[in-house]
Write a protein that holds these residues in place. Structure first.
Motif, mmCIF file in Angstrom:
data_model
loop_
_atom_site.group_PDB
_atom_site.id
_atom_site.type_symbol
_atom_site.label_atom_id
_atom_site.label_comp_id
_atom_site.label_asym_id
_atom_site.label_seq_id
_atom_site.Cartn_x
_atom_site.Cartn_y
_atom_site.Cartn_z
ATOM 1 N N LEU A 54 0.841 -1.198 0.000
ATOM 2 C CA LEU A 54 0.000 0.000 0.000
ATOM 3 C C LEU A 54 0.880 1.253 0.000
ATOM 4 C CD1 LEU A 54 -2.623 1.617 0.255
ATOM 5 C CD2 LEU A 54 -2.560 1.154 2.726
ATOM 6 N N LEU A 55 1.908 1.280 0.835
ATOM 7 C CA LEU A 55 2.779 2.456 0.894
ATOM 8 C C LEU A 55 3.462 2.703 -0.447
ATOM 9 C CD1 LEU A 55 4.410 2.133 4.435
ATOM 10 C CD2 LEU A 55 2.423 3.500 3.743
ATOM 11 N N ARG A 56 3.885 1.645 -1.129
ATOM 12 C CA ARG A 56 4.496 1.800 -2.456
ATOM 13 C C ARG A 56 3.509 2.429 -3.437
ATOM 14 N NH1 ARG A 56 6.251 -3.378 -1.312
ATOM 15 N NH2 ARG A 56 8.404 -3.371 -0.629
ATOM 16 N N GLU A 57 2.269 1.976 -3.380
ATOM 17 C CA GLU A 57 1.267 2.523 -4.295
ATOM 18 C C GLU A 57 0.927 3.966 -3.946
ATOM 19 O OE1 GLU A 57 -1.649 0.406 -6.217
ATOM 20 O OE2 GLU A 57 -0.855 -1.563 -5.668
ATOM 21 N N ILE A 58 0.884 4.289 -2.662
ATOM 22 C CA ILE A 58 0.662 5.679 -2.244
ATOM 23 C C ILE A 58 1.794 6.555 -2.783
ATOM 24 C CG2 ILE A 58 0.709 7.233 -0.251
ATOM 25 C CD1 ILE A 58 -0.757 4.979 1.322
ATOM 26 N N LEU A 59 3.021 6.099 -2.607
ATOM 27 C CA LEU A 59 4.171 6.859 -3.097
ATOM 28 C C LEU A 59 4.107 7.028 -4.614
ATOM 29 C CD1 LEU A 59 6.949 5.256 -0.898
ATOM 30 C CD2 LEU A 59 6.184 7.645 -0.806
ATOM 31 N N GLY A 60 3.737 5.978 -5.323
ATOM 32 C CA GLY A 60 3.626 6.054 -6.779
ATOM 33 C C GLY A 60 2.572 7.058 -7.217
ATOM 34 N N GLN A 61 1.419 7.029 -6.574
ATOM 35 C CA GLN A 61 0.368 7.975 -6.937
ATOM 36 C C GLN A 61 0.765 9.407 -6.574
ATOM 37 O OE1 GLN A 61 -4.014 8.526 -5.480
ATOM 38 N NE2 GLN A 61 -3.933 7.279 -7.345
ATOM 39 N N ARG A 63 3.767 10.568 -6.447
ATOM 40 C CA ARG A 63 4.804 10.972 -7.406
ATOM 41 C C ARG A 63 4.175 11.391 -8.728
ATOM 42 N NH1 ARG A 63 9.466 13.430 -8.006
ATOM 43 N NH2 ARG A 63 10.658 12.592 -9.717
ATOM 44 N N GLN A 64 3.159 10.662 -9.173
ATOM 45 C CA GLN A 64 2.467 11.054 -10.407
ATOM 46 C C GLN A 64 1.825 12.430 -10.257
ATOM 47 O OE1 GLN A 64 2.569 9.780 -13.472
ATOM 48 N NE2 GLN A 64 4.105 8.467 -12.536
ATOM 49 N N ARG A 65 1.210 12.681 -9.134
ATOM 50 C CA ARG A 65 0.614 13.998 -8.891
ATOM 51 C C ARG A 65 1.682 15.092 -8.924
ATOM 52 N NH1 ARG A 65 -3.537 13.253 -3.793
ATOM 53 N NH2 ARG A 65 -4.736 11.498 -4.615
ATOM 54 N N GLN A 66 2.815 14.803 -8.273
ATOM 55 C CA GLN A 66 3.899 15.778 -8.244
ATOM 56 C C GLN A 66 4.426 16.046 -9.655
ATOM 57 O OE1 GLN A 66 7.706 14.511 -6.721
ATOM 58 N NE2 GLN A 66 8.008 16.479 -5.682
ATOM 59 N N LEU A 67 4.633 14.994 -10.411
ATOM 60 C CA LEU A 67 5.137 15.171 -11.778
ATOM 61 C C LEU A 67 4.168 15.992 -12.618
ATOM 62 C CD1 LEU A 67 6.642 11.649 -12.493
ATOM 63 C CD2 LEU A 67 7.887 13.817 -12.357
ATOM 64 N N GLN A 68 2.888 15.711 -12.511
ATOM 65 C CA GLN A 68 1.901 16.478 -13.281
ATOM 66 C C GLN A 68 1.927 17.948 -12.887
ATOM 67 O OE1 GLN A 68 -1.679 14.291 -12.404
ATOM 68 N NE2 GLN A 68 -1.477 13.010 -14.223
#
Length: 186
Positions: A54-61, A63-68
């Motif tokens: 779950l923490l990996r997926e939270i970090l991934g999401q 990161r996507q928000r940050q990149l956008q």
């Protein structure tokens, strides 16, 4: 026969857990995430397998928000000099808009974060190089993208460690003045 997984529920849970983590940081336990998502820890495990999953997926999401959000800020705009673009980007990245990402990702920049996101430090660096190179190309110095990135990252680490907003903002604006005066001389 087991229950069918429901991707829309999983996605809703992930969004709620990501929102919570950006506001409060990654928790050590599942309970705060479960409460924020309006579910139980057992259901989080059901949908994500493990706490670390779950923490990996939270970090991934996140990161996507940050990149956008921030890639758009550092991209070259045809109607303004690139140092002005960088100044606006710095204000957002180092301000309230960027604070949740700084809080979340700062712990991944050391080796303690490696188990949650192997290779994060490399990815977090290389993601920003292409738009910075394009912007610096407009000044005739695309090779300085690495320097710009190093200054941004270094000042963000300084800001995270000290909380000294005026000093770090002044340092970034001094750096931009240096870039701008080099551009004017060229």
């Amino acid at each position: 026969m087991g229950r069918q997984r429901q991707p829309q529920i999983r996605q809703r849970l992930l969004v709620a857990c990501t929102d919570y983590s950006l506001e409060h940081g990654l928790p050590d336990r599942l309970e705060p995430l479960a409460t924020a998502a309006g579910t139980s820890s057992r259901m989080l495990i059901y949908h994500f397998g493990t706490r670390d999953g779950l923490l990996r997926e939270i970090l991934g999401q996140a990161r996507q928000r940050q990149l956008q959000a921030f890639t758009d800020l550092i991209c070259l705009r045809p109607d303004e000099p690139y140092p002005i673009t960088l100044a606006r980007a710095w204000s957002a990245i180092s301000g309230p808009e960027g604070a949740p990402y700084l809080r979340m990702f700062s712990r991944l920049h050391d080796t303690a974060g490696e188990p949650l996101w192997p290779g994060f430090r490399r990815t977090a660096t290389t993601d920003w190089l292409a738009p910075l190179e394009a912007g610096m190309h407009s000044l005739g110095r695309p090779e300085l993208a690495t320097v710009v990135l190093a200054v941004i990252r270094g000042l963000l680490m300084d800001l995270d460690a000290t909380g000294d907003v005026p000093r770090t903002h002044q340092a970034f604006h001094d750096f931009l003045s240096t870039i701008d005066s080099a551009r004017e001389r060229a």
